[in-house]
Motif scaffolding. Structure first.
Motif, mmCIF file in Angstrom:
data_model
loop_
_atom_site.group_PDB
_atom_site.id
_atom_site.type_symbol
_atom_site.label_atom_id
_atom_site.label_comp_id
_atom_site.label_asym_id
_atom_site.label_seq_id
_atom_site.Cartn_x
_atom_site.Cartn_y
_atom_site.Cartn_z
ATOM 1 N N LYS A 75 -43.077 -8.383 -34.656
ATOM 2 C CA LYS A 75 -44.161 -7.407 -34.662
ATOM 3 C C LYS A 75 -45.335 -7.858 -33.799
ATOM 4 O O LYS A 75 -45.991 -7.039 -33.145
ATOM 5 C CB LYS A 75 -44.622 -7.161 -36.103
ATOM 6 C CG LYS A 75 -45.652 -6.037 -36.222
ATOM 7 C CD LYS A 75 -45.975 -5.737 -37.677
ATOM 8 C CE LYS A 75 -47.007 -4.626 -37.789
ATOM 9 N NZ LYS A 75 -47.342 -4.328 -39.211
ATOM 10 N N GLU A 76 -45.600 -9.159 -33.790
ATOM 11 C CA GLU A 76 -46.739 -9.661 -33.015
ATOM 12 C C GLU A 76 -46.605 -9.296 -31.544
ATOM 13 O O GLU A 76 -47.560 -8.826 -30.912
ATOM 14 C CB GLU A 76 -46.846 -11.170 -33.182
ATOM 15 C CG GLU A 76 -48.060 -11.789 -32.513
ATOM 16 C CD GLU A 76 -48.157 -13.274 -32.795
ATOM 17 O OE1 GLU A 76 -47.381 -14.034 -32.163
ATOM 18 O OE2 GLU A 76 -48.980 -13.669 -33.645
ATOM 19 N N MET A 77 -45.410 -9.497 -30.984
ATOM 20 C CA MET A 77 -45.196 -9.165 -29.576
ATOM 21 C C MET A 77 -45.249 -7.662 -29.344
ATOM 22 O O MET A 77 -45.725 -7.203 -28.299
ATOM 23 C CB MET A 77 -43.867 -9.738 -29.098
ATOM 24 C CG MET A 77 -43.837 -11.254 -29.028
ATOM 25 S SD MET A 77 -45.146 -11.933 -27.956
ATOM 26 C CE MET A 77 -44.638 -11.291 -26.361
ATOM 27 N N LEU A 78 -44.776 -6.892 -30.300
ATOM 28 C CA LEU A 78 -44.835 -5.439 -30.169
ATOM 29 C C LEU A 78 -46.287 -4.962 -30.184
ATOM 30 O O LEU A 78 -46.668 -4.087 -29.400
ATOM 31 C CB LEU A 78 -44.049 -4.775 -31.304
ATOM 32 C CG LEU A 78 -44.049 -3.243 -31.322
ATOM 33 C CD1 LEU A 78 -43.533 -2.669 -30.000
ATOM 34 C CD2 LEU A 78 -43.212 -2.730 -32.503
ATOM 35 N N VAL A 79 -47.096 -5.546 -31.055
ATOM 36 C CA VAL A 79 -48.512 -5.170 -31.111
ATOM 37 C C VAL A 79 -49.194 -5.470 -29.780
ATOM 38 O O VAL A 79 -49.993 -4.668 -29.282
ATOM 39 C CB VAL A 79 -49.227 -5.900 -32.266
ATOM 40 C CG1 VAL A 79 -50.740 -5.704 -32.176
ATOM 41 C CG2 VAL A 79 -48.712 -5.402 -33.610
ATOM 42 N N ARG A 80 -48.867 -6.601 -29.189
ATOM 43 C CA ARG A 80 -49.467 -6.939 -27.894
ATOM 44 C C ARG A 80 -49.049 -5.926 -26.825
ATOM 45 O O ARG A 80 -49.854 -5.562 -25.959
ATOM 46 C CB ARG A 80 -49.063 -8.351 -27.484
ATOM 47 C CG ARG A 80 -49.666 -9.431 -28.386
ATOM 48 C CD ARG A 80 -49.110 -10.804 -28.039
ATOM 49 N NE ARG A 80 -49.551 -11.820 -29.004
ATOM 50 C CZ ARG A 80 -49.140 -13.081 -29.008
ATOM 51 N NH1 ARG A 80 -48.258 -13.486 -28.080
ATOM 52 N NH2 ARG A 80 -49.578 -13.942 -29.907
ATOM 53 N N ALA A 81 -47.806 -5.471 -26.880
ATOM 54 C CA ALA A 81 -47.348 -4.457 -25.931
ATOM 55 C C ALA A 81 -48.081 -3.142 -26.160
ATOM 56 O O ALA A 81 -48.405 -2.417 -25.204
ATOM 57 C CB ALA A 81 -45.841 -4.252 -26.062
ATOM 58 N N VAL A 82 -48.354 -2.823 -27.414
ATOM 59 C CA VAL A 82 -49.117 -1.608 -27.734
ATOM 60 C C VAL A 82 -50.537 -1.724 -27.180
ATOM 61 O O VAL A 82 -51.085 -0.761 -26.628
ATOM 62 C CB VAL A 82 -49.141 -1.373 -29.257
ATOM 63 C CG1 VAL A 82 -50.193 -0.327 -29.642
ATOM 64 C CG2 VAL A 82 -47.759 -0.940 -29.744
ATOM 65 N N ILE A 83 -51.146 -2.899 -27.311
ATOM 66 C CA ILE A 83 -52.488 -3.111 -26.760
ATOM 67 C C ILE A 83 -52.473 -2.902 -25.252
ATOM 68 O O ILE A 83 -53.347 -2.232 -24.692
ATOM 69 C CB ILE A 83 -53.004 -4.520 -27.103
ATOM 70 C CG1 ILE A 83 -53.268 -4.641 -28.607
ATOM 71 C CG2 ILE A 83 -54.274 -4.855 -26.303
ATOM 72 C CD1 ILE A 83 -53.566 -6.055 -29.067
#
Length: 211
Positions: free
Chosen positions: A63-71
């Motif tokens: 999820k952490e990497m996905l959140v960064r991609a969303v940012i």
């Protein structure tokens, strides 16, 4: 922005894979904006994007990497919008038109959800330093767009040569972000308009002192 989540040359994905990745990010972005980062689960992202869980984990380790991609995706959208809007501003009247557009856009959803970047910052900046740095860079870009508009106004002679452009841009961005928060809690964009108007009134006061 300086931080990029694109795969390294050795791990370039296919066109089909890129579409799958983009679909995952789009679904996660919408869910996180509406539900919040903490309340959005990877299972929900899988269901909303129509991909398998193995596909999600192929593109994102968690999820952490996905959140960064969303940012990153949200930043490209928000800063792209502001670059287009502010890049044409060279007068005080143009700055007011920018203000009207951003407030009216927020009014269409009655202030709900606030600023996409601001909401992400509230949830992740204290828990993920990489994400915090990404957001800091995005807000710096936004401030720089405001500063560019103010410098063009200054170059036209409408602001004094000693006007503190960078400070004015920071204050104006602060008014925007504070306005988003007030509008979100009130479910009414009026406080956002008032907040930005106060910042613009200060800029107007400087303009009135120009010979």
């Amino acid at each position: 922005m300086a931080t990029s989540l694109e795969p390294s040359p050795a791990r370039r994905i296919t066109a089909r894979g890129a579409k799958t990745r983009a679909r995952i990010i789009a679904a996660a972005t919408e869910l996180m904006q509406v539900r919040g980062v903490a309340a959005t689960t990877l299972d929900e992202v899988v269901a909303a994007s129509g991909v398998s869980k193995s596909q999600l984990y192929h593109h994102f380790s968690g999820k952490e990497m996905l959140v960064r991609a969303v940012i990153e995706a949200t930043g490209e959208r928000v800063i792209g919008r502001e670059r287009d809007a502010l890049g044409r501003v060279s007068t005080i009247a143009g700055l007011r038109r920018w203000r009207d557009a951003i407030v009216q856009s927020n009014a269409l959803r009655h202030g709900a959800y606030g600023c996409a970047l601001g909401s992400l910052s509230n949830e992740v900046a204290d828990h993920d330093d990489v994400a915090r740095t990404m957001l800091e860079q995005l807000f710096t870009e936004w401030r720089d767009q405001l500063a560019g508009a103010l410098r063009r106004i200054q170059d036209s002679g409408a602001l004094p040569v000693d006007a503190p452009i960078d400070q004015l841009a920071t204050g104006l961005l602060g008014a925007v972000q504070g306005g988003y928060m007030l509008a979100q809690t009130a479910r009414d964009a009026t406080p956002m308009g008032v907040s930005i108007d106060m910042a613009l009134a200060h800029i107007d006061s400087l303009a009135s002192t120009t010979p």
